[in-house]
Design a protein around this motif. Structure first.
Motif, mmCIF file in Angstrom:
data_model
loop_
_atom_site.group_PDB
_atom_site.id
_atom_site.type_symbol
_atom_site.label_atom_id
_atom_site.label_comp_id
_atom_site.label_asym_id
_atom_site.label_seq_id
_atom_site.Cartn_x
_atom_site.Cartn_y
_atom_site.Cartn_z
ATOM 1 N N ASP A 82 95.851 41.612 61.972
ATOM 2 C CA ASP A 82 96.084 42.795 62.820
ATOM 3 C C ASP A 82 97.681 42.347 62.689
ATOM 4 O OD1 ASP A 82 96.626 40.556 64.414
ATOM 5 O OD2 ASP A 82 95.238 41.185 65.909
ATOM 6 N N GLN A 128 89.251 47.832 65.565
ATOM 7 C CA GLN A 128 90.028 47.725 66.715
ATOM 8 C C GLN A 128 91.702 47.294 66.129
ATOM 9 O OE1 GLN A 128 89.294 48.426 70.066
ATOM 10 N NE2 GLN A 128 87.520 49.235 68.733
ATOM 11 N N TYR A 176 83.534 46.203 63.577
ATOM 12 C CA TYR A 176 84.237 46.350 65.074
ATOM 13 C C TYR A 176 85.656 45.842 64.933
ATOM 14 C CZ TYR A 176 84.869 46.482 69.925
ATOM 15 O OH TYR A 176 85.375 47.021 71.221
ATOM 16 N N GLU A 177 85.772 44.653 64.620
ATOM 17 C CA GLU A 177 87.112 44.114 64.734
ATOM 18 C C GLU A 177 88.167 44.548 63.825
ATOM 19 O OE1 GLU A 177 87.281 39.889 64.522
ATOM 20 O OE2 GLU A 177 85.770 39.386 66.059
ATOM 21 N N LEU A 183 92.961 50.420 65.065
ATOM 22 C CA LEU A 183 93.613 51.375 66.304
ATOM 23 C C LEU A 183 94.611 50.899 67.138
ATOM 24 C CD1 LEU A 183 92.495 53.541 67.770
ATOM 25 C CD2 LEU A 183 90.957 52.001 68.975
ATOM 26 N N ALA A 184 94.773 49.404 67.309
ATOM 27 C CA ALA A 184 95.823 48.878 68.117
ATOM 28 C C ALA A 184 96.935 49.075 67.404
ATOM 29 C CB ALA A 184 95.513 47.474 68.401
ATOM 30 N N CYS A 206 90.943 39.527 61.579
ATOM 31 C CA CYS A 206 89.931 40.335 62.208
ATOM 32 C C CYS A 206 88.714 40.552 61.091
ATOM 33 C CB CYS A 206 90.307 41.961 62.674
ATOM 34 S SG CYS A 206 91.605 41.886 63.829
ATOM 35 N N SER A 217 97.956 52.880 67.317
ATOM 36 C CA SER A 217 98.215 53.470 68.696
ATOM 37 C C SER A 217 99.837 52.961 69.081
ATOM 38 C CB SER A 217 97.388 52.637 69.668
ATOM 39 O OG SER A 217 96.287 53.331 69.656
#
Length: 344
Positions: free
Chosen positions: A212, A226, A222-223, A229-230, A218, A233
Motif C-alpha cells: 500500500d 482496501q 480484501y486487504e 481504496l485507501a 497487503c 480515496s
C-alpha cells in the motif's frame, strides 16, 4: 498439489542432474506443481551484482500452468536477515474460482441474425421508476441474452483454453512413457506457451498481493482492495460542502440575453441522435458495459426509450444513482507492479 524443494549444488556440472530430474518431474506431473528453493544459479547476467559483496538472484519460486488455474496465490521474498539467502513465503488465498468477466458490448454481435430478436425479447419488459431507471433495468436484463448470443455464435475463449489443456494433457501422458522424446518435449513447450498466452488475461487480472501507499504488504482479496481504496480515496478526495465564491472572482463579461436564451432552450429529439452519432462507437463504455455502438446498432428497438431517458434528465435535472456510477480500472505501469502506485 505437488511441492518440490530445491537446494542445488554449487558446482555447475553437479547441477546437471537436478535439471534432468526437474525436467522429468515436469513431464509427469498432472496436478498443480510448486517448485521453489535455492537454485544456486542466475537466470540472466544482470541478476548478479559485483564487489565488494556479491549479490545474486539464486532463490526462485516456480509454478505450473495448472497451479495458476487452481489457486489464487502470492509469492514474497522476505529480507535475508543474518542468512545469505532470502526466505520464500508462498500464501494461498483460496481456490481460483472462475469469476465471470465484466460485461462489455462487442460490435461483432450486431452481425448475428439473432441480435435484433435478442434485444427485442429483453426490451418487452416494463419497469417503474421513470424512463432512466427503466432504460438501465432493460440494459441489465439484456446482458444475459447477449452473453448467450456470444457463446452460441462466436468463438468462446473458455473453449480454446479447455482444448489447449486437453492437448497438453495428452502430450504429457505420452511423455510419461517417453520422457526423453525430443519431438514430444518441443510439442509440450509449444502447448504450454499457447496455454499461458490464452489464459494470461486471467492471471494478470488477479492481484494477489500489493504494497500500500505506506509500504505495508497487503495479501488476500480484501486487504488488496482496501489498499487500493485507501490510495485512490486520498488522490480523489472526499465530499465537502460547497463554499460560496467571493464576488470579486465573478467574471465581468457575461453572455447576452439572446445567448442565454439559446443555452437554456429545450433539448430537441433530433439533437439526441446527432449527439449519439458523434460519439466514436469504439470509445470505452460506461460501467454498464454498453458503448454508443450498441444504441446505434439496436436503435430501432431501444431508440425511443433512450430518447425518453435523455429528455427526462433535462426536464427533471435528476440523475438516478444507477446511471451515475463509475468504474476504476487498474492498469499496470510496468510488467511486475509491486505497489499501489505502480497502477494507473
Amino acid at each position: 498439489m505437488d511441492v518440490t524443494f530445491v537446494y542445488a549444488f554449487n558446482a555447475r556440472l553437479d547441477r546437471r542432474g537436478l535439471w534432468s530430474h526437474l525436467q522429468s518431474i515436469s513431464s509427469q506431473v498432472t496436478v498443480p506443481w510448486l517448485c521453489f528453493g535455492d537454485f544456486n544459479v542466475v537466470l540472466n547476467i544482470d541478476e548478479s551484482l559485483g564487489s565488494p559483496h556479491v549479490q545474486a538472484k539464486l532463490d526462485r519460486i516456480l509454478v505450473s500452468p495448472q497451479w495458476f488455474a487452481s489457486f489464487r496465490s502470492t509469492a514474497t521474498f522476505l529480507n535475508a536477515g543474518i542468512s545469505d539467502h532470502s526466505p520464500c513465503l508462498v500464501q494461498i488465498d483460496g481456490m481460483a474460482s472462475p469469476c465471470r468477466p465484466t460485461f462489455k458490448y462487442l460490435n461483432c454481435w450486431a452481425l448475428s441474425p439473432q441480435f435484433q430478436s435478442t434485444v427485442c425479447r429483453s426490451w418487452s419488459s416494463h419497469y417503474s421508476g421513470g424512463h432512466i431507471v427503466s432504460l438501465f433495468q432493460k440494459l441489465k436484463q439484456l446482458r444475459s441474452g447477449l452473453r448467450q448470443l456470444h457463446t452460441s455464435s462466436f468463438t468462446n475463449l473458455s473453449d480454446r483454453v479447455a482444448i489447449c489443456k486437453l492437448a497438453l494433457k495428452h502430450c504429457q501422458d505420452n511423455l510419461s512413457s517417453s520422457p526423453m522424446d525430443s519431438n514430444l518435449l518441443r510439442e509440450e513447450r509449444a502447448l504450454v506457451q499457447e496455454y499461458l498466452q490464452i489464459s494470461a488475461r486471467k492471471v494478470r487480472n488477479n492481484i494477489g498481493s500489493i504494497l500500500d501507499a505506506a509500504g505495508k504488504l497487503c495479501t488476500g482479496s480484501y486487504e488488496v482492495a482496501q489498499g487500493f481504496l485507501a490510495y485512490y480515496s486520498s488522490l480523489l478526495g472526499s465530499s465537502t460542502p460547497v463554499l460560496p465564491l467571493p464576488s470579486h472572482l465573478f467574471l465581468q463579461d457575461t453572455v447576452s440575453p439572446e445567448q442565454c436564451g439559446s443555452l437554456i432552450q429545450p433539448v430537441r429529439v433530433p439533437e439526441i441522435l446527432d449527439a449519439l452519432k458523434s460519439i466514436d462507437r469504439n470509445k470505452s463504455p460506461g460501467m454498464d458495459g454498453y458503448s454508443s455502438g450498441f444504441f446505434l446498432d439496436a436503435w430501432t428497438v431501444v431508440g425511443q426509450d433512450f430518447k425518453n431517458a435523455v429528455l427526462e434528465f433535462f426536464q427533471t435535472c435528476s440523475m438516478p444513482k444507477v446511471a451515475n456510477s463509475t468504474l476504476l480500472v487498474l492498469v499496470p505501469k510496468m510488467d511486475t507492479p509491486l505497489t499501489v502506485k505502480d497502477y494507473r
